[in-house]
Design an enzyme around this catalytic site. Sequence first.
Site, PDB file in Angstrom:
ATOM      1  N   GLY A  77     -29.326  -0.705 -17.594  1.00 28.32           N
ATOM      2  CA  GLY A  77     -30.342  -0.226 -18.520  1.00 28.32           C
ATOM      3  C   GLY A  77     -30.639   1.245 -18.275  1.00 28.32           C
ATOM      4  O   GLY A  77     -29.886   1.935 -17.590  1.00 28.32           O
ATOM      5  N   ASN A  95     -39.809  -2.960 -12.711  1.00 24.83           N
ATOM      6  CA  ASN A  95     -41.240  -3.078 -12.971  1.00 24.83           C
ATOM      7  C   ASN A  95     -41.739  -4.449 -12.533  1.00 24.83           C
ATOM      8  O   ASN A  95     -40.970  -5.403 -12.418  1.00 24.83           O
ATOM      9  CB  ASN A  95     -41.534  -2.888 -14.463  1.00 24.83           C
ATOM     10  CG  ASN A  95     -41.788  -1.436 -14.819  1.00 24.83           C
ATOM     11  OD1 ASN A  95     -42.149  -0.632 -13.965  1.00 24.83           O
ATOM     12  ND2 ASN A  95     -41.588  -1.095 -16.076  1.00 24.83           N
ATOM     13  N   LYS A 134     -48.475   0.718  -8.613  1.00 21.72           N
ATOM     14  CA  LYS A 134     -47.708   0.779  -9.862  1.00 21.72           C
ATOM     15  C   LYS A 134     -48.052  -0.406 -10.751  1.00 21.72           C
ATOM     16  O   LYS A 134     -48.146  -0.271 -11.976  1.00 21.72           O
ATOM     17  CB  LYS A 134     -46.206   0.790  -9.540  1.00 21.72           C
ATOM     18  CG  LYS A 134     -45.282   0.810 -10.766  1.00 21.72           C
ATOM     19  CD  LYS A 134     -45.354   2.140 -11.501  1.00 21.72           C
ATOM     20  CE  LYS A 134     -44.389   2.188 -12.692  1.00 21.72           C
ATOM     21  NZ  LYS A 134     -42.978   2.152 -12.277  1.00 21.72           N
ATOM     22  N   ASN A 176     -49.252  -0.593 -14.772  1.00 24.64           N
ATOM     23  CA  ASN A 176     -48.574  -1.437 -15.751  1.00 24.64           C
ATOM     24  C   ASN A 176     -49.502  -2.512 -16.309  1.00 24.64           C
ATOM     25  O   ASN A 176     -49.459  -2.828 -17.503  1.00 24.64           O
ATOM     26  CB  ASN A 176     -47.353  -2.100 -15.111  1.00 24.64           C
ATOM     27  CG  ASN A 176     -46.189  -1.144 -14.947  1.00 24.64           C
ATOM     28  OD1 ASN A 176     -46.038  -0.196 -15.700  1.00 24.64           O
ATOM     29  ND2 ASN A 176     -45.367  -1.390 -13.943  1.00 24.64           N
ATOM     30  N   ASN A 225     -49.580  -1.724 -20.228  1.00 20.66           N
ATOM     31  CA  ASN A 225     -48.574  -2.483 -20.974  1.00 20.66           C
ATOM     32  C   ASN A 225     -49.153  -3.534 -21.918  1.00 20.66           C
ATOM     33  O   ASN A 225     -48.850  -3.524 -23.114  1.00 20.66           O
ATOM     34  CB  ASN A 225     -47.575  -3.106 -20.003  1.00 20.66           C
ATOM     35  CG  ASN A 225     -46.454  -2.155 -19.642  1.00 20.66           C
ATOM     36  OD1 ASN A 225     -45.477  -2.018 -20.353  1.00 20.66           O
ATOM     37  ND2 ASN A 225     -46.604  -1.480 -18.512  1.00 20.66           N
ATOM     38  N   ASN A 246     -49.867   4.955 -25.684  1.00 21.48           N
ATOM     39  CA  ASN A 246     -50.657   4.917 -24.450  1.00 21.48           C
ATOM     40  C   ASN A 246     -51.970   5.672 -24.567  1.00 21.48           C
ATOM     41  O   ASN A 246     -53.002   5.260 -24.029  1.00 21.48           O
ATOM     42  CB  ASN A 246     -49.841   5.490 -23.292  1.00 21.48           C
ATOM     43  CG  ASN A 246     -48.623   4.641 -22.958  1.00 21.48           C
ATOM     44  OD1 ASN A 246     -48.413   3.581 -23.528  1.00 21.48           O
ATOM     45  ND2 ASN A 246     -47.807   5.131 -22.038  1.00 21.48           N
ATOM     46  N   SER A 281     -43.176   0.141 -22.366  1.00 20.32           N
ATOM     47  CA  SER A 281     -42.009  -0.732 -22.448  1.00 20.32           C
ATOM     48  C   SER A 281     -42.375  -2.080 -23.059  1.00 20.32           C
ATOM     49  O   SER A 281     -41.580  -2.661 -23.813  1.00 20.32           O
ATOM     50  CB  SER A 281     -41.399  -0.927 -21.060  1.00 20.32           C
ATOM     51  OG  SER A 281     -42.357  -1.487 -20.173  1.00 20.32           O
ATOM     52  N   GLU A 328     -42.108  -8.435 -19.670  1.00 21.18           N
ATOM     53  CA  GLU A 328     -42.276  -8.669 -18.244  1.00 21.18           C
ATOM     54  C   GLU A 328     -43.723  -9.042 -17.902  1.00 21.18           C
ATOM     55  O   GLU A 328     -44.171  -8.850 -16.783  1.00 21.18           O
ATOM     56  CB  GLU A 328     -41.849  -7.427 -17.461  1.00 21.18           C
ATOM     57  CG  GLU A 328     -40.353  -7.149 -17.547  1.00 21.18           C
ATOM     58  CD  GLU A 328     -39.935  -5.880 -16.828  1.00 21.18           C
ATOM     59  OE1 GLU A 328     -39.214  -5.978 -15.821  1.00 21.18           O
ATOM     60  OE2 GLU A 328     -40.327  -4.795 -17.291  1.00 21.18           O
TER      61      GLU A 328
END
Length: 311
Positions: free
Chosen positions: A13, A111, A195, A199, A203, A213, A265, A277
């Site tokens: 990716g 992630n 992190k 997310n 997200n 965002n 994402s 995710e």
Amino acid sequence: MTHAVDIAILGAGAVGQLICRQLTVAGMNVGFIGRNALESSQQVLSFTPLASADDHQQIQAIPYSVPILTADALDNIRLVIVCVKAYQVLDALSPLLKQLPSQCHILLLHNGMGPHLALAPLINAQANGRGLSLGTTSQGVLRQAPWLIKQTGQGLTQLGHFTGAELTEHYRNALLAAIPSSEWVDAIVPCLWQKLAVNAAINPLTALYQCPNGKLAEPDFSEMIKGILDELVLVAAHDGVSLDQSFLHDRVYQVIRLTAGNFSSMHQDIAHQRRTEIDQINGYICERAQAHGLSAPVNAELWARVKQLAV
């Protein structure tokens, strides 16, 4: 030559191709692990570098060639960098463990959180020198075509040891020399939680409200973001990780400002009807909360809403 390759990347990716490019430029012998046994060749990739403020002309993509390795041609591999989606890690990596040499080290770079806990027993069960390291990167990169990426931003990459044998000094130094703004940290798990906080806040909200965002800086979202972080800090503390809530709050809003025009994402996954995710982000917070007899209602609601949206 493929026989000289000693670093393999699992997952082609955007991030996988970016790391591949950086290692290749640094002179490392790197290749991708192919998806099936029929792949065994050289693949031409293209990389468009990050434009500087002084660049007024269109930046041209740079072509280069990388080996594609079959699962039965991994005898020389000493480091595998796993860049697949978090929910793909175990299914993609587990069958390869028996094909990789006993001294091969695994580095997870994805992630979300969770796969490291499931993978650790498999690593530790092999008392033969194999080890597991973890990493996180905030480098910006966009996959424009299957083998074409464009770097869109600089960012910090943090790597560190998790369990089993430690990564050798040779490969640790090689990674730090090849990846810009990278560092080896003694305690990588707190970095992953930091992190995860970013997310977990950005997200699901951008996915649910179908917004860039930057919109999350509006007051309407402040209470929800605070609730996400409150629960995350409490759960992390029960996992033995102490986090500074004020720092996390400031960090989340810093990322919101710096990436105001970007779409997360998860927003992109929902828009393109791909699996998200969410299980490894807000879902992970809820699962760790449950493991400690806690509740995380804000994260649980977001988890459920995104799962429903992704159906």
